[in-house]
Structures are given as C-alpha cells and as structure tokens.
Design a protein around this motif. Structure first.
Motif: not given
Length: 117
Positions: A8-12, A46-55, A62-68
C-alpha cells in the motif's frame, strides 16, 4: 515475504512520516522532548499500525474503521506540530513535513487534507 499492507502506497508514506516526525522530535527544545514527543511518537506509529491491521480485515466496515483511527492519529500529529513547529523550530522544516503528511492523509482517507479548516 511481503505482506499485503506493505504494498500500500499509504502505508509506505506513513513509514516516511515516521522518519519525518522523529527528525522533528530531535529538534524539539529539551522541555518538550518527553511529554509532546512521546505523544507524537505513539501517534505516528499508530498510523502505519492501524493501516496494516485494517488491511488484514475482511469487511469494508472494519477496514474503514482502522483507516479512521489512522486518520485520527494524523490529526493529532497535525494539531501538535502546527502548534509547536513554527514557533520552536521554524517554518522551513514544517513545509516538507506537511507535504508528506497531506499525501499520506489523502491516500488513507480520500478527500481529507491536513490543511482543511
């Protein structure tokens, strides 16, 4: 073995933001090194961790929740840095930080920018 979130570009970009925030923290005055710095460290991780968990979640909800949650951490970083950076460190460092942060935020939650009022 690469995990799906690592593509994911956003995670990078969020990993790049970690580096920027840690550089920013290294420039903090001594009295800010622990209170605000700790909060920023937790938020940026928290940003990268939640993006990873949401993916790794199956449902869109659930994906949207972790992005939020990741977006909320971005807002915390934006709030804290906009307050202290210009006054303590200078606007010169803030501009590139904001560019990367906005790019990260836009990919995490389309249509959202740190510079929005």
């Amino acid at each position: 073995m690469e995990r799906s979130f690592e593509r994911l570009t956003v995670w990078q970009k969020s990993r790049q933001l970690v580096k920027l925030v840690y550089q920013l923290i290294s420039r903090f005055p001594y009295e800010e090194k622990y209170g605000l710095a700790d909060q920023l460290r937790r938020a940026v991780i928290s940003i990268s961790s939640n993006l990873a968990e949401g993916s790794g979640r199956v449902s869109y909800k659930e994906k949207a929740h972790f992005c939020e949650i990741a977006y909320g951490s971005m807002m915390l970083i934006s709030s804290a840095t906009s307050f202290i950076v210009v006054s303590c460190i200078g606007a010169m460092f803030y501009a590139p930080f904001l560019i990367v942060a906005n790019a990260t935020c836009e990919r995490a939650v389309p249509g959202k920018h740190l510079t929005e009022a």
